[in-house]
Scaffold this active site. Structure first.
Site, mmCIF file in Angstrom:
data_model
loop_
_atom_site.group_PDB
_atom_site.id
_atom_site.type_symbol
_atom_site.label_atom_id
_atom_site.label_comp_id
_atom_site.label_asym_id
_atom_site.label_seq_id
_atom_site.Cartn_x
_atom_site.Cartn_y
_atom_site.Cartn_z
ATOM 1 N N LYS A 1 22.972 4.497 -7.419
ATOM 2 C CA LYS A 1 23.583 5.527 -6.563
ATOM 3 C C LYS A 1 22.871 5.659 -5.227
ATOM 4 O O LYS A 1 23.510 5.648 -4.183
ATOM 5 C CB LYS A 1 23.490 6.909 -7.236
ATOM 6 C CG LYS A 1 24.395 7.160 -8.368
ATOM 7 C CD LYS A 1 24.376 8.635 -8.756
ATOM 8 C CE LYS A 1 22.994 9.175 -9.096
ATOM 9 N NZ LYS A 1 22.467 8.757 -10.384
ATOM 10 N N ARG B 1 25.741 17.896 -11.227
ATOM 11 C CA ARG B 1 25.291 17.176 -12.412
ATOM 12 C C ARG B 1 25.747 17.824 -13.709
ATOM 13 O O ARG B 1 25.400 17.346 -14.791
ATOM 14 C CB ARG B 1 23.774 17.142 -12.398
ATOM 15 C CG ARG B 1 23.202 15.738 -12.293
ATOM 16 C CD ARG B 1 21.698 15.881 -12.258
ATOM 17 N NE ARG B 1 21.024 14.644 -12.454
ATOM 18 C CZ ARG B 1 20.619 13.850 -11.467
ATOM 19 N NH1 ARG B 1 20.887 14.150 -10.225
ATOM 20 N NH2 ARG B 1 19.956 12.758 -11.742
ATOM 21 N N ARG C 1 11.789 0.190 -10.843
ATOM 22 C CA ARG C 1 12.000 0.862 -9.561
ATOM 23 C C ARG C 1 10.680 1.356 -8.963
ATOM 24 O O ARG C 1 9.816 1.870 -9.658
ATOM 25 C CB ARG C 1 12.938 2.061 -9.761
ATOM 26 C CG ARG C 1 13.103 2.897 -8.514
ATOM 27 C CD ARG C 1 14.330 3.733 -8.543
ATOM 28 N NE ARG C 1 14.206 4.892 -9.419
ATOM 29 C CZ ARG C 1 15.153 5.812 -9.526
ATOM 30 N NH1 ARG C 1 16.297 5.689 -8.860
ATOM 31 N NH2 ARG C 1 14.990 6.832 -10.323
ATOM 32 N N ARG D 1 7.900 6.590 -10.027
ATOM 33 C CA ARG D 1 8.121 8.002 -10.353
ATOM 34 C C ARG D 1 7.748 8.271 -11.809
ATOM 35 O O ARG D 1 8.016 7.458 -12.674
ATOM 36 C CB ARG D 1 9.596 8.355 -10.130
ATOM 37 C CG ARG D 1 9.923 8.657 -8.687
ATOM 38 C CD ARG D 1 11.388 8.621 -8.385
ATOM 39 N NE ARG D 1 12.243 9.235 -9.401
ATOM 40 C CZ ARG D 1 13.558 9.377 -9.267
ATOM 41 N NH1 ARG D 1 14.155 8.966 -8.153
ATOM 42 N NH2 ARG D 1 14.257 9.921 -10.225
ATOM 43 N N ARG E 1 16.716 11.204 -19.850
ATOM 44 C CA ARG E 1 17.636 11.398 -18.712
ATOM 45 C C ARG E 1 19.015 10.850 -19.046
ATOM 46 O O ARG E 1 20.031 11.437 -18.675
ATOM 47 C CB ARG E 1 17.084 10.709 -17.460
ATOM 48 C CG ARG E 1 15.944 11.494 -16.824
ATOM 49 C CD ARG E 1 15.091 10.638 -15.915
ATOM 50 N NE ARG E 1 15.803 10.166 -14.740
ATOM 51 C CZ ARG E 1 15.377 9.159 -13.974
ATOM 52 N NH1 ARG E 1 14.269 8.516 -14.282
ATOM 53 N NH2 ARG E 1 16.069 8.803 -12.927
#
Ligand code: ADP
Ligand code: ZN
Length: 214
Positions: A13, A88, A127, A160, A171
């Site tokens: 995204k 969300r 990531r 992160r 998540r």
């Protein structure tokens, strides 16, 4: 253009959002980025947000909706916007509708990027993000020019806390339970565009541009 970009965590995204905001010259409003900026301040709200985010849970709606409301009072959103990571859940979608209605604004598109779980876990665990400007990289798919350093600003690339595997799984579960139903919510108003996010960044981007009529 007033756009929302949705999809499970790690589906790309943020990366697709960066391409779209360049094309349309509109601000990128990522609630995740706003919260992470608040981490750096002394504000209580930053500490609260951090405690939820690092566990992989959603920040409570009252905080999130208020942040969005404030952001939409800034001048730059008058030319349009791209929301990334908001709404969300259904209650946030309803709160967003109410704000848009007050302003007499309509959404042009809700882009839903689809992915699969295995790919998501691979993408998120690889990531890396710039701790200074938030630019996104990947250890194999989108390497920086110099390892560990941001191409854009020279900042340090970090992982992160919520990209650790167990937190990623939490998540994904929250996404299924709370965020996926938002697709149905927008389906009812006919603004949803589904895009396959399992291919390359450019292929996905080209698909999005095509459905947006560009
Ligand atoms: P990703 O899409 O990869 O999960 P984000 O940067 O969008 O990354 O979000 C990171 C975290 O920030 C989320 O897991 C959640 O804890 C918090 N967050 C972001 N947007 C919202 C929101 N709209 N409502 C509640 N929490 C949010
Ligand atoms: Zn940077």
């Amino acid at each position: 253009m007033r756009i929302i970009i949705m999809g499970p965590p790690g589906v790309g995204k943020g990366t697709e959002a960066e391409l779209l905001i360049k094309h349309y010259n509109i601000p990128h409003i990522s609630t995740g980025n706003i919260f992470r900026e608040l981490f750096e301040t002394e504000l209580e709200i930053g500490k609260i947000a951090k405690s939820y985010i690092n566990r992989g849970e959603l920040v409570p709606d009252d905080i999130t909706n208020e942040i969005v409301r404030e952001r939409l009072n800034e001048k730059d959103v008058e030319k349009g916007f791209l929301f990334d990571g908001f709404p969300r859940n259904i209650d946030q979608a309803k709160a967003f509708d109410a704000i848009l209605k007050e302003k007499n604004w309509k959404l042009d598109a809700v882009i839903n990027i689809e992915g699969n779980e295995e790919l998501i876990i691979k993408r998120l665990s690889g990531r890396r993000v710039c701790e200074k400007c938030g630019a996104i990289y990947h250890i194999t798919n989108k390497k920086p020019k110099v390892e560990g350093i941001c191409n854009v600003c020279g900042g340090k690339l970090i992982q992160r806390a919520d990209d650790l595997e167990d937190t990623v799984r939490r998540r994904l579960r929250i996404y299924k339970d709370q965020t996926a139903p938002v697709i149905g919510y927008y389906l009812a108003s006919g603004t949803i565009i589904n895009v396959d996010g399992t291919r390359s960044i450019d292929d996905t981007h080209n698909d999005i541009m095509k459905v947006l009529g560009e």
